[in-house]
Design an enzyme around this catalytic site. Structure first.
Site, short mmCIF file in Angstrom:
data_model
loop_
_atom_site.label_atom_id
_atom_site.label_comp_id
_atom_site.label_asym_id
_atom_site.label_seq_id
_atom_site.Cartn_x
_atom_site.Cartn_y
_atom_site.Cartn_z
N LYS A 177 0.87 -1.18 0.00
CA LYS A 177 0.00 0.00 0.00
C LYS A 177 0.90 1.22 0.00
CE LYS A 177 -3.17 2.63 2.96
NZ LYS A 177 -4.03 2.62 4.15
N ASP A 201 0.87 5.25 0.23
CA ASP A 201 0.10 6.43 0.58
C ASP A 201 0.63 7.66 -0.16
OD1 ASP A 201 -1.96 7.65 1.99
OD2 ASP A 201 -1.38 6.71 3.89
N SER A 243 -2.85 5.22 -3.22
CA SER A 243 -3.81 6.19 -2.67
C SER A 243 -3.91 7.42 -3.57
CB SER A 243 -3.40 6.59 -1.26
OG SER A 243 -3.35 5.46 -0.43
N ARG A 281 -7.39 3.94 -3.72
CA ARG A 281 -8.36 4.61 -2.86
C ARG A 281 -8.85 5.86 -3.56
NH1 ARG A 281 -7.65 4.54 2.48
NH2 ARG A 281 -9.16 6.23 2.37
N ASP A 297 -10.57 8.16 4.36
CA ASP A 297 -10.37 7.01 5.25
C ASP A 297 -11.70 6.69 5.94
OD1 ASP A 297 -7.69 7.03 4.69
OD2 ASP A 297 -7.04 7.33 6.76
#
Ligand SMILES: *[C@@H]1O[C@H](CO)[C@@H](O)[C@H](O)[C@H]1NC(C)=O
Ligand SMILES: *[C@@H]1O[C@H](CO)[C@@H](O)[C@H](O)[C@H]1NC(C)=O
Ligand SMILES: *[C@@H]1O[C@H](CO)[C@@H](O)[C@H](O)[C@H]1NC(C)=O
Length: 409
Positions: free
Chosen positions: A156, A158, A190, A216, A220
């Site tokens: 992942k 960010d 993200s 994403r 969140d």
């Protein structure tokens, strides 16, 4: 002439866009990720409940292995932010926190892999992570190599603290470094979230889908019904913008499930799980696995629901707003073996605090066969048969969902 042919060929090579071709995430990834519940759980002495450490990660692997989650498809166990020391080592490499991860990350990977599960980790595309740990900027090659050596299966990445231009190039570049390691890793970006909500621009989903396995695009999740409603409403509104980029190898990610956190009623839990299944979303838990209620477990392991979520076609269900706060989601599936026609799921989702009644004709939503049999996905009862001419009258209790899969007869 030669020049012209060359030019033509090159137009072709730019128009035939291939998506990220690492063979991974052909179905939306399922698993567990630390952030939603444990967040930056570094304060282990004073807050044992929320301690992000080796023991926790290995215990999730045990729960998956022993309690039937793995058999149902839950696979990735992902450590989010706050896993490293505050400084890189002399050679510029990331170092796992010495107290909380005393045996390092390869040890955890081996434990997880021995269980037949997969291991995920986290970094940020900037100098530091969102919580201030070392980030991967200027270290793409070193970090990609490190993650590959640790046998990470999922990363992942960010996007805190950087400009829009940097986001639009850096994710592509880091993806190339991941590819160059030779180790296939699910690449979770993200990127579009930061473009849309931090920089207030439109994400270039073509580029995102070409370079990432999942991404994403909304805030969140937090542990409340309000957050789940807001996620559902958001995907309903931007469905048209997203659906064509959604499918095998490339998924929109509405963020983690909030089961095991005591924040929903049972009917809200049904809605949460039903809409994520209709969206063909990744299904990532984030909780103390011991706090999952028996009913949540029943939903998480409902194979008819998972068959919708994990259907090989990976189609994002289409929302139809039938009444304010009442939406019909429709999702076609790969025909079952021996069937000529697609089976189709219908979910009537009521986000209102009062009951709604609605009549609708399934035949108006693109059915191909003339006769279907309808199964209630939660009770698994074949409730009735449906023809193209039928109109169904359905009552949906407050904050609840009625969900059928129609199989062609
Ligand atoms: C790297 O990219 C190539 C070309 O898209 C692809 O065939 C290969 O599977 C990728 N390898 C990894 C490890 O992601
Ligand atoms: C009807 O058939 C077409 C062509 O196979 C398919 O693309 C479509 O998804 C089907 N519709 C439904 C609702 O099954
Ligand atoms: C639906 O139709 C099939 C085949 O005609 C029949 O066997 C079945 O009993 C019917 N189901 C219901 C719930 O009416």
């Amino acid at each position: 002439m030669v020049v012209r042919v060359f030019f033509l060929l090159c137009i072709l090579c730019f128009t035939i866009v291939r998506n990220l071709d690492n063979g991974l995430a052909r179905k939306p990834p399922m698993g567990w990720m630390s952030w939603g519940y444990y967040m930056c759980g570094v304060n282990c002495k004073n807050d044992k409940q929320k301690c992000l450490d080796e023991k926790l990660i290995l215990s999730v692997a045990d729960r998956f292995y022993e309690d039937g989650y793995q058999e149902a498809g839950y696979e990735y166990i992902i450590i989010d932010d706050c896993w490293s020391q505050k400084e890189r080592d002399r050679l510029g490499r990331l170092v796992p926190d010495k107290e909380r991860f005393p045996h390092g990350m390869k040890y955890i990977a081996d434990y997880i892999h021995k269980r037949g599960l997969k291991f995920g980790m986290y970094t940020n595309i900037a100098d530091v992570t969102c919580m201030g740990y070392p980030g991967s900027r200027e270290h793409f090659r070193t970090d990609a190599k490190m993650f590959a050596e640790w046998e990470v299966d999922y990363l992942k990445v960010d996007g805190c603290f950087v400009t829009e231009d940097y986001l639009n190039t850096a994710y592509i570049k880091l993806g190339m470094h991941l590819n160059a390691t030779g180790r296939p890793m699910v690449y979770s970006c993200s990127w579009p979230y930061y473009i849309e909500f931090i920089h207030n621009k439109k994400p270039d989903y073509r580029s995102v889908a070409k370079n990432c396995n999942m991404w994403r695009n909304y805030h969140d999740v937090v542990t409340s019904w309000h957050a789940i409603k807001s996620i559902i409403t958001h995907y309903q509104v931007i469905y048209e913008e997203l659906y064509e980029y959604h499918g095998p190898g490339q998924w929109n990610d509405p963020d983690m499930l909030i089961f095991g956190t005591g924040s929903l009623t049972d009917s809200q839990r049904r809605v949460h799980m039903a809409v994520y299944a209709m969206l063909a979303s990744p299904l990532l838990l984030s909780c103390d696995m011991n706090k999952i209620t028996p009913y949540e477990k029943e939903l998480l392991l409902n194979l008819d629901l998972l068959a919708i979520a994990q259907d090989p076609l990976g189609i994002m269900g289409r929302p139809y707003a039938l009444q304010p706060l009442l939406t019909l989601w429709v999702k076609p599936h790969l025909p079952r073996k021996g069937d000529k026609y697609h089976s189709v799921s219908f979910a009537l989702v009521n986000l209102d605090e009062r009951e709604h009644s609605v009549s609708f004709a399934p035949g108006q939503y693109g059915l191909n066969s003339t006769d279907y049999t309808a199964m209630d996905v939660f009770t698994k009862v074949f409730t009735r048969n449906v023809t193209l001419k039928d109109t169904l009258l359905v009552k949906i209790p407050p904050e609840d969902v009625i969900m059928y899969t129609l199989f062609p007869l």
